[in-house]
Enzyme design. Structure first.
Site, PDB file in Angstrom:
ATOM      1  N   TYR A 131     -64.845 -13.359 -39.643  1.00 52.49           N
ATOM      2  CA  TYR A 131     -63.664 -14.212 -39.421  1.00 52.49           C
ATOM      3  C   TYR A 131     -63.436 -15.182 -40.573  1.00 52.49           C
ATOM      4  CZ  TYR A 131     -62.047 -12.625 -34.948  1.00 52.49           C
ATOM      5  OH  TYR A 131     -61.491 -11.853 -33.969  1.00 52.49           O
TER       6      TYR A 131
ATOM      7  N   ARG B 133     -61.817 -13.231 -43.258  1.00 50.48           N
ATOM      8  CA  ARG B 133     -60.395 -12.965 -42.924  1.00 50.48           C
ATOM      9  C   ARG B 133     -59.564 -14.224 -43.122  1.00 50.48           C
ATOM     10  NH1 ARG B 133     -58.869 -10.739 -37.355  1.00 50.48           N
ATOM     11  NH2 ARG B 133     -56.859 -10.640 -38.377  1.00 50.48           N
TER      12      ARG B 133
ATOM     13  N   ASN C  86     -49.666 -13.149 -34.733  1.00 49.81           N
ATOM     14  CA  ASN C  86     -50.456 -13.335 -35.949  1.00 49.81           C
ATOM     15  C   ASN C  86     -51.372 -14.542 -35.836  1.00 49.81           C
ATOM     16  OD1 ASN C  86     -49.179 -11.138 -36.878  1.00 49.81           O
ATOM     17  ND2 ASN C  86     -47.763 -12.219 -38.227  1.00 49.81           N
TER      18      ASN C  86
ATOM     19  N   HIS D 296     -52.065 -15.098 -29.852  1.00 51.12           N
ATOM     20  CA  HIS D 296     -53.410 -14.555 -30.094  1.00 51.12           C
ATOM     21  C   HIS D 296     -54.294 -15.564 -30.806  1.00 51.12           C
ATOM     22  CE1 HIS D 296     -51.859 -10.140 -29.687  1.00 51.12           C
ATOM     23  NE2 HIS D 296     -51.881 -10.800 -28.546  1.00 51.12           N
TER      24      HIS D 296
ATOM     25  N   CYS E 209     -69.612 -30.328 -26.295  1.00 46.06           N
ATOM     26  CA  CYS E 209     -70.867 -30.034 -25.570  1.00 46.06           C
ATOM     27  C   CYS E 209     -71.951 -29.459 -26.472  1.00 46.06           C
ATOM     28  CB  CYS E 209     -70.587 -29.083 -24.417  1.00 46.06           C
ATOM     29  SG  CYS E 209     -70.324 -27.387 -24.950  1.00 46.06           S
TER      30      CYS E 209
ATOM     31  N   SER F 229     -46.573  -3.281 -33.644  1.00 42.40           N
ATOM     32  CA  SER F 229     -46.683  -1.881 -33.219  1.00 42.40           C
ATOM     33  C   SER F 229     -46.507  -1.721 -31.711  1.00 42.40           C
ATOM     34  CB  SER F 229     -48.055  -1.343 -33.621  1.00 42.40           C
ATOM     35  OG  SER F 229     -49.067  -2.048 -32.929  1.00 42.40           O
TER      36      SER F 229
ATOM     37  N   ASN G 291     -38.881  -2.612 -38.252  1.00 47.75           N
ATOM     38  CA  ASN G 291     -40.189  -1.982 -38.471  1.00 47.75           C
ATOM     39  C   ASN G 291     -39.987  -0.728 -39.325  1.00 47.75           C
ATOM     40  OD1 ASN G 291     -42.829  -0.603 -37.948  1.00 47.75           O
ATOM     41  ND2 ASN G 291     -43.048  -2.233 -36.430  1.00 47.75           N
ATOM     42  N   PRO G 292     -40.890  -0.451 -40.254  1.00 46.67           N
ATOM     43  CA  PRO G 292     -40.720   0.788 -41.038  1.00 46.67           C
ATOM     44  C   PRO G 292     -40.922   2.047 -40.200  1.00 46.67           C
ATOM     45  CG  PRO G 292     -42.393  -0.645 -42.035  1.00 46.67           C
ATOM     46  CD  PRO G 292     -42.045  -1.239 -40.703  1.00 46.67           C
TER      47      PRO G 292
HETATM   48  P1  NAD Z   1     -50.458  -3.881 -35.909  1.00 45.30           P
HETATM   49  O1  NAD Z   1     -51.393  -3.909 -37.055  1.00 45.30           O
HETATM   50  O2  NAD Z   1     -50.842  -3.184 -34.670  1.00 45.30           O
HETATM   51  O3  NAD Z   1     -49.062  -3.246 -36.358  1.00 45.30           O
HETATM   52  C1  NAD Z   1     -48.376  -3.676 -37.472  1.00 45.30           C
HETATM   53  C2  NAD Z   1     -46.935  -3.182 -37.408  1.00 45.30           C
HETATM   54  O4  NAD Z   1     -46.262  -3.674 -38.553  1.00 45.30           O
HETATM   55  C3  NAD Z   1     -46.783  -1.663 -37.412  1.00 45.30           C
HETATM   56  O5  NAD Z   1     -45.869  -1.305 -36.400  1.00 45.30           O
HETATM   57  C4  NAD Z   1     -46.214  -1.364 -38.795  1.00 45.30           C
HETATM   58  O6  NAD Z   1     -45.350  -0.241 -38.788  1.00 45.30           O
HETATM   59  C5  NAD Z   1     -45.459  -2.631 -39.082  1.00 45.30           C
HETATM   60  N1  NAD Z   1     -45.273  -2.959 -40.504  1.00 45.30           N
HETATM   61  C6  NAD Z   1     -46.070  -2.650 -41.556  1.00 45.30           C
HETATM   62  N2  NAD Z   1     -45.553  -3.158 -42.702  1.00 45.30           N
HETATM   63  C7  NAD Z   1     -44.407  -3.810 -42.330  1.00 45.30           C
HETATM   64  C8  NAD Z   1     -43.433  -4.561 -43.048  1.00 45.30           C
HETATM   65  N3  NAD Z   1     -43.514  -4.748 -44.370  1.00 45.30           N
HETATM   66  N4  NAD Z   1     -42.404  -5.094 -42.361  1.00 45.30           N
HETATM   67  C9  NAD Z   1     -42.287  -4.923 -41.027  1.00 45.30           C
HETATM   68  N5  NAD Z   1     -43.171  -4.233 -40.295  1.00 45.30           N
HETATM   69  C10 NAD Z   1     -44.228  -3.690 -40.942  1.00 45.30           C
HETATM   70  O7  NAD Z   1     -50.140  -5.373 -35.646  1.00 45.30           O
HETATM   71  P2  NAD Z   1     -49.741  -6.133 -34.333  1.00 45.30           P
HETATM   72  O8  NAD Z   1     -48.735  -5.316 -33.594  1.00 45.30           O
HETATM   73  O9  NAD Z   1     -49.417  -7.486 -34.724  1.00 45.30           O
HETATM   74  O10 NAD Z   1     -51.044  -6.180 -33.413  1.00 45.30           O
HETATM   75  C11 NAD Z   1     -52.389  -6.012 -33.753  1.00 45.30           C
HETATM   76  C12 NAD Z   1     -53.292  -7.202 -33.499  1.00 45.30           C
HETATM   77  O11 NAD Z   1     -53.903  -7.533 -34.705  1.00 45.30           O
HETATM   78  C13 NAD Z   1     -52.649  -8.463 -33.029  1.00 45.30           C
HETATM   79  O12 NAD Z   1     -53.426  -8.944 -32.000  1.00 45.30           O
HETATM   80  C14 NAD Z   1     -52.731  -9.454 -34.198  1.00 45.30           C
HETATM   81  O13 NAD Z   1     -53.108 -10.714 -33.704  1.00 45.30           O
HETATM   82  C15 NAD Z   1     -53.845  -8.906 -35.042  1.00 45.30           C
HETATM   83  N6  NAD Z   1     -53.647  -8.962 -36.500  1.00 45.30           N
HETATM   84  C16 NAD Z   1     -53.097 -10.079 -37.073  1.00 45.30           C
HETATM   85  C17 NAD Z   1     -52.901 -10.132 -38.442  1.00 45.30           C
HETATM   86  C18 NAD Z   1     -52.309 -11.392 -39.035  1.00 45.30           C
HETATM   87  O14 NAD Z   1     -52.456 -12.456 -38.462  1.00 45.30           O
HETATM   88  N7  NAD Z   1     -51.625 -11.291 -40.172  1.00 45.30           N
HETATM   89  C19 NAD Z   1     -53.252  -9.057 -39.246  1.00 45.30           C
HETATM   90  C20 NAD Z   1     -53.828  -7.936 -38.632  1.00 45.30           C
HETATM   91  C21 NAD Z   1     -54.000  -7.905 -37.258  1.00 45.30           C
END
Ligand code: NAD
Length: 286
Positions: A75, A78, A111, A130, A176, A217, A241-242
């Site tokens: 973490y 990250r 995020n 989250h 605590c 996603s 979304n792409p």
């Molecule tokens: P995900 O990783 O499951 O999906 C990412 C989505 O973003 C996909 O649908 C993909 O097609 C799309 N994508 C990729 N590039 C893109 C762009 N340039 N513009 C628009 N869309 C784009 O992520 P999620 O749905 O957020 O869920 C996964 C879990 O992972 C969540 O719980 C999140 O908290 C966590 N996570 C967070 C981060 C962060 O904080 N940046 C990064 C990775 C994972």
């Protein structure tokens, strides 16, 4: 602006003529153009001993209970990666949208990177459902209070670096003294209101006049529930979304909705510019 982009801007403007929120839901995709990997690629893997762990294995209570120092080290790395990144034009556009709309705007983000707040969205109109990598809380849940990551740990952390015993001692609940944990929702845990705004997010879905979904996603449960609630009320949806996903599928079922198939940076700044028009221009020259 393409036909679909203009349609999206008109949908938001029409929604603004009614009552209700312009509700925005973001996922890892909005931060992809800041260089932060989503969970869909191989980048998140982490080696402990001779084994590679996926984010879905490490971001769990089970992993934390069995190897807290390794999970903390992952973490902190990250978090360092997120600190080295900067908000991108799509984040900036959502700040402009909030400034233009005030209480008509609400942002729900999955995020944990903190980039929306660093870009300038207000914490009162941003639900981090989250959690956030910059916060810790008690692993024994003595309360739902959250605290900043201790300053002494800094904001850099190279890959593979383990915590020293002294660093681990810094990660204690201030109240605590039990071991602290990252304030994030793990894959084997449940949402709640006190820490993750569960009910407030569902209530927001019921108040939405338009729903803008960017870069997620649809793999997590609260965002999907929000999407389904919004779709049931036939609220206009704009999905960026792409790739097609459950949200784009919902958008095809709901009238006055549109799927913008592409990156956040390609669509979101232009959409906000068109929606806010003069107000955005005025803000930029101030
Ligand atoms: P995900 O990783 O499951 O999906 C990412 C989505 O973003 C996909 O649908 C993909 O097609 C799309 N994508 C990729 N590039 C893109 C762009 N340039 N513009 C628009 N869309 C784009 O992520 P999620 O749905 O957020 O869920 C996964 C879990 O992972 C969540 O719980 C999140 O908290 C966590 N996570 C967070 C981060 C962060 O904080 N940046 C990064 C990775 C994972």
């Amino acid at each position: 602006m393409s036909g679909k982009s203009s349609q999206a801007a008109s949908l938001v403007k029409n929604a603004l003529a009614e009552d209700g929120l312009i509700l925005v839901l973001t996922g890892a995709g909005i931060s992809a153009e800041s260089g932060i990997p989503t969970f869909r690629g191989p980048e998140g893997y982490w080696t402990i001993g001779s084994r590679n762990y996926s984010p879905m294995e490490l971001a769990t209570r089970t992993a934390f209970d069995s190897m807290p120092e390794h999970v903390w080290s992952w973490y902190l790395n990250r978090r360092a990666f997120c600190h080295a990144a900067s908000p991108n034009p799509a984040h900036a556009a959502l700040v402009e949208l909030e400034q233009a709309l005030g209480d008509r705007f609400l942002l729900i983000t999955q995020n944990v990177d903190g980039l929306h707040l660093r870009a300038g969205n207000s914490s009162s109109r941003t639900f981090q459902i989250h959690g956030c990598l910059d916060l810790i809380r008690c692993s024994e849940e003595c309360s739902s209070a959250v605290y900043p990551v201790p300053e002494e740990l800094g904001t850099t952390w190279e890959e593979g670096r383990e915590l020293t015993a002294a660093e681990l001692r810094l990660l204690r609940c201030p109240k605590c003294k039990a071991l602290a944990r990252p304030h994030v929702l793990w894959f084997d845990e449940y949402y709640d209101e006190a820490r993750f705004r569960f009910e407030s997010s569902l209530r927001a879905a019921d108040k939405a006049a338009a729903f803008l979904v960017i870069g997620t996603s649809g793999a997590t449960s609260l965002p999907l529930q929000i999407g389904e609630r919004v779709a049931k009320r036939r609220t206009s949806m704009i999905v960026v979304n792409p790739e097609p996903n459950p949200f784009s599928a919902l958008a095809t079922q709901v009238p006055r909705s549109v799927f913008l198939e592409g990156k956040a940076g390609e669509y979101v700044p232009a959409l906000v510019e068109t929606v806010c028009g003069d107000r955005v221009g005025k803000h930029r020259t101030n």
